[in-house]
Design a protein around this motif. Structure first.
Motif, PDB file in Angstrom:
ATOM      1  N   ASP A 403       0.823  -1.215   0.000  1.00 59.95           N
ATOM      2  CA  ASP A 403       0.000   0.000   0.000  1.00 59.95           C
ATOM      3  C   ASP A 403       0.855   1.263   0.000  1.00 59.95           C
ATOM      4  O   ASP A 403       0.625   2.201  -0.787  1.00 59.95           O
ATOM      5  N   ASP A 404       1.833   1.323   0.916  1.00 58.05           N
ATOM      6  CA  ASP A 404       2.655   2.522   1.021  1.00 58.05           C
ATOM      7  C   ASP A 404       3.435   2.777  -0.266  1.00 58.05           C
ATOM      8  O   ASP A 404       3.557   3.928  -0.734  1.00 58.05           O
ATOM      9  N   GLY A 429       7.661  14.230  -4.753  1.00 57.05           N
ATOM     10  CA  GLY A 429       6.486  13.373  -4.603  1.00 57.05           C
ATOM     11  C   GLY A 429       6.509  12.574  -3.315  1.00 57.05           C
ATOM     12  O   GLY A 429       5.475  12.424  -2.645  1.00 57.05           O
ATOM     13  N   THR A 430       7.681  12.096  -2.943  1.00 60.95           N
ATOM     14  CA  THR A 430       7.779  11.304  -1.713  1.00 60.95           C
ATOM     15  C   THR A 430       7.607  12.183  -0.489  1.00 60.95           C
ATOM     16  O   THR A 430       6.922  11.807   0.474  1.00 60.95           O
ATOM     17  N   ALA A 436       1.643  11.014   5.353  1.00 64.23           N
ATOM     18  CA  ALA A 436       0.492  10.126   5.127  1.00 64.23           C
ATOM     19  C   ALA A 436       0.916   8.657   5.175  1.00 64.23           C
ATOM     20  O   ALA A 436       0.228   7.807   5.759  1.00 64.23           O
ATOM     21  N   VAL A 437       2.064   8.360   4.575  1.00 67.14           N
ATOM     22  CA  VAL A 437       2.556   6.978   4.569  1.00 67.14           C
ATOM     23  C   VAL A 437       2.910   6.538   5.989  1.00 67.14           C
ATOM     24  O   VAL A 437       2.571   5.420   6.416  1.00 67.14           O
ATOM     25  N   ILE A 438       3.594   7.428   6.724  1.00 70.31           N
ATOM     26  CA  ILE A 438       3.945   7.081   8.106  1.00 70.31           C
ATOM     27  C   ILE A 438       2.692   6.885   8.944  1.00 70.31           C
ATOM     28  O   ILE A 438       2.593   5.951   9.755  1.00 70.31           O
ATOM     29  N   THR A 441       1.131   3.493   8.198  1.00 65.20           N
ATOM     30  CA  THR A 441       1.873   2.395   8.822  1.00 65.20           C
ATOM     31  C   THR A 441       1.658   2.374  10.328  1.00 65.20           C
ATOM     32  O   THR A 441       1.454   1.312  10.931  1.00 65.20           O
ATOM     33  N   LEU A 442       1.678   3.561  10.960  1.00 59.81           N
ATOM     34  CA  LEU A 442       1.465   3.622  12.401  1.00 59.81           C
ATOM     35  C   LEU A 442       0.065   3.162  12.779  1.00 59.81           C
ATOM     36  O   LEU A 442      -0.146   2.602  13.865  1.00 59.81           O
ATOM     37  N   THR A 443      -0.904   3.398  11.881  1.00 62.61           N
ATOM     38  CA  THR A 443      -2.263   2.925  12.148  1.00 62.61           C
ATOM     39  C   THR A 443      -2.301   1.400  12.212  1.00 62.61           C
ATOM     40  O   THR A 443      -2.931   0.806  13.093  1.00 62.61           O
TER      41      THR A 443
END
Length: 761
Positions: A403-404, A429-430, A436-438, A441-443
């Motif tokens: 997903d990430d 872009g990154t 949002a990606v972090i 993942t933390l979720t």
């Protein structure tokens, strides 16, 4: 310099980290132990104390209560109970989950040692052990042949056992079944009476004789001379010549004068069969932390070599594996690995259809092997094993790992479409989606992390499940913020979406992607229409969501709940138990009839039968039933168990119980109910009534009560007055009767390096 910037400016450095992680992960995968379940510790310690010849009442008052009093003040103890059977005391101590069970075991050992002086002198040495699923045998080997019983036992105990114990990572091999050679001294009570010799006196004299005693050494003129007193029995004649007493005019009374000495076999306490053929069994245990599958393979190879060697020896000796717990591990590993591979393939397949770009699919798809293999490194550092729970976690994580990387790759491509150079697009872009990606993942970590810290036995099972998901997600986050930007910067590629290539790929996959794109467009249009309607009616939408949530809560009450679902394991156990006092021969006759009925089912491949128990309870028998592979039978294990229950109804007098094989060794049922009180007769009445009611419950099968009435017995009441006149106490009278009835083992007979008991009876 942040991680995306580092990966773009130092691609070789990041690549080296990725390669190193993959190499270490693969090496960890090769070295991780393989087992069916995670290493689970039950905070239960048992103390088994044999007291030969004693009844349950004497066992309770003389042994169990003494041990319970010593153990009752142990720190961290939760419950303390005892099971008192004929000739055996079992004290079970359950500790709190916070207690270190190894420390509790040592404390229990110390307390039992301190209570030794309060226990009867004639008990056998207590055995202290903690309940551990890893302490169960991983293999059961059956040895059969045409040798005499004593020769068969010696072969298994002295030769075959040693060969199996030499296999790497085998911790212990235990011999079950068979009858060992024994030198039997059959006392003649009339001769004992005429020579005025007691049975205990014969035992004492044999115990004092038959030994080689070192006497020390003397230095004479610079030469040391060792002295030894030789008295060890070298033949049956030596046993017969042992002087027991002097009678009359100093005439010695020997063992031969009051008894008959024969070369026989130990008392038969149990019988064992494989498919109705009598055999001796070897229980193979692995060392702690050993790879169960690897040990099983090594033992099987040694069994094949042993069978090859036995062909040159008389007796038609053959050894076979009748139970192998590693087959369940192999089956689960194959199933989970297959699920992981299918999941990876489907994930990449779906990603390709949505992105429509092979290069983008490769960039994002690399997150899966990077994360999975990298997770094995963290699993090794955490002391985990490859088991059904950790592999289940990896199979579940397959869909989350990519997903990430998809989010990062899509945002980078959006910048490239605007005309931004690939390296700059990768960086910008990154950075835009890093938070949002972090957060994503933390979720996931917030959901699965607490699972790794659950309390209780369930928590021990799910610890590796929850943390393995977290390990894989941490590696996937690194992949999304480092590997995906690096590859996008230097392998930007073309656009996304359907291509119009005229080659073979365009005419096949290109058309499929185009068709999928049209379906996706229609779904997007449909979703847009649904979204517009829900926004127009927010109250109705919230009401529908609340109603669905409520129905879900109600439906959850009707979902069956179990620690583990019923599995088609291809094996199960059956037990029979007749009334106390039933002889071994009578139990054997009933058990073999039941064994014939069980084996009459076409689904049954093999049955292993144990009649009697090692503790000397001849009224019980246990069957281990192996089924043919699932592809060769129409019924699953649960259905066949129900059929066996019906077939064994004529054996209701033997209380048949059809159950799953106990992997933990704790002997627990899914549902246990204790009835406590001070009046045993009243407890028995209430318990019997309770059992009758529970047997009528549709959800319960094979209801049984662990209370058993005593065996028929003769009670000898000593007349204290007359006993005092003859100088006899209750203790000496009881010891004499025990020597005459139960027998005693005062000495051993050694021959060819082997020891055999000398039994006086």
């Amino acid at each position: 310099m942040n991680l995306p910037e580092l990966s773009i400016k130092r691609p070789i450095f990041v690549s080296c980290i990725v390669v190193l992680t993959l190499v270490l992960g693969y090496m960890s995968l090769r070295k991780l132990p393989v087992d069916l379940f995670p290493d689970v510790t039950f905070p239960v310690v048992t103390v088994n104390t044999p007291y030969p010849g004693a009844g349950p009442a004497e066992v309770e008052t003389l042994v169990s209560k003494v041990i319970e009093e010593e153990m009752s003040t142990l720190p961290g103890i939760k419950t303390l109970r005892s099971i008192n059977r004929e000739s055996l005391s079992v004290v079970v101590a359950e500790f709190t989950l916070e207690t270190d069970v190894k420390y509790a075991e040592q404390q229990t050992r110390d307390r039992v040692a301190s209570s030794r002086l309060k226990l009867p002198d004639d008990i056998d040495e207590p055995t202290i052990r903690r309940i551990d699923p890893a302490d169960q045998p991983i293999l059961i080997l059956a040895v059969s042949g045409d040798l005499k019983p004593a020769e068969m036992f010696d072969l298994a105990d002295e030769d075959l056992k040693n060969r199996i114990e030499q296999v790497p990572q085998v911790g212990l091999v235990d011999v079950i079944g068979g009858r060992k050679r024994e030198i039997q001294v059959h006392l003649d009570r009339e001769k004992l009476k005429s020579h005025e010799v007691s049975a205990t006196q014969v035992s004492a004299r044999l115990s004092a004789a038959g030994h080689n005693i070192p006497a020390g050494k003397v230095d004479q003129g610079g030469i040391e001379t060792v002295f030894r007193t030789l008295g060890e029995f070298k033949s049956l004649g030596d046993v017969k010549k042992t002087i027991v007493n002097f009678f009359g005019n100093d005439v010695p009374v020997t063992v031969a004068d009051v008894a008959e000495v024969t070369d026989g076999l130990q008392e038969e306490k149990a019988r064992s069969y494989v498919n109705s053929k009598q055999a001796v069994f070897l229980m193979v245990f692995r060392q702690s932390g050993a790879n169960t599958v690897a040990v099983s393979d090594s033992v099987r190879a040694r069994v094949a070599k042993v069978n090859e060697d036995m062909k040159s020896r008389p007796g038609n000796i053959h050894m076979e594996v009748v139970r192998d717990t590693s087959k369940f591990i192999r089956a689960n590993l194959v199933d989970v690995k297959e699920s992981i591979m299918i999941g990876i393939a489907l994930t990449i397949f779906v990603v390709y259809f949505f992105l429509g770009s092979g290069r983008s699919t490769i960039i994002t798809g690399l997150a899966i092997p990077n994360s999975l293999i990298g997770a094995f490194l963290l699993m090794s550092l955490a002391g985990f094993s490859i088991n059904i729970m950790s592999l289940l976690a990896l199979s579940l994580a397959v869909g989350l790992l990519i997903d990430d990387a998809i989010v990062v790759r899509e945002n980078i491509f959006r910048h490239i479409e605007k005309g931004v150079p690939p390296r700059k697009a990768a960086l910008e872009g990154t950075q835009e989606v890093t938070l949002a990606v972090i957060a994503t993942t933390l979720t996931v970590l917030a959901v699965f992390g607490p699972i790794g810290f659950l309390k209780g036995v369930v928590g021990q099972f799910f610890k590796q499940f929850g943390l393995t998901v977290c390990f894989a997600m941490v590696i996937s986050l690194f992949d999304a913020l480092a590997v995906a930007p690096m590859l996008s910067a230097y392998l930007a590629g073309g656009g996304h979406g359907p291509t119009k290539s005229k080659g073979l790929w365009g005419r096949t996959m290109g058309r499929a992607v185009t068709a999928f794109d049209r379906v996706q467009t229609r779904l997007e249009d449909f979703y847009e229409r649904v979204l517009r309607k829900t926004l127009k009616h927010p109250g109705l939408t919230l009401l529908g969501a609340a109603g669905l949530f409520g129905l879900s809560i109600v439906a959850a009450a009707f979902v069956p709940k179990s620690f583990l679902p019923a599995q088609d394991a291809g094996e199960f156990a059956v037990s029979l138990e007749m009334d106390p006092g039933t002889s071994l021969a009578a139990m054997d006759e009933v058990a073999r009839k039941a064994d014939g009925i069980i084996r009459s089912n076409a689904e049954v491949e093999q049955s292993v039968l144990f009649v009697g128990s090692r503790e000397g309870n001849s009224a019980v028998s246990t069957f281990y039933v192996n089924l043919v592979p699932s592809k060769k039978r129409k019924l699953n294990t649960s259905q066949l168990k129900d059929r066996i229950r019906e077939q064994l109804k004529p054996f209701a007098f033997a209380r048949p119980v059809v159950k799953d094989v106990d992997f933990s060794g704790a002997g627990q049922r899914p549902f246990n109910l204790s009835v406590n009180g001070q009046n045993l007769a009243e407890i028995e009445t209430v318990a019997n009534e309770l059992v009758k009611r529970l047997e009528k419950h549709a959800a319960l099968k094979d209801v049984e009560m662990d209370y058993r009435s005593g065996k028929p017995e003769y009670q000898v009441v000593v007349d204290n007055r007359r006993a005092e006149q003859f100088g006899v106490s209750t203790l000496t009278a009881g010891a004499e009767l025990r020597s005459l009835i139960e027998g005693a083992t005062p000495a051993v007979f050694r021959q060819d390096g082997r020891e055999y008991d000398i039994r006086v009876r």
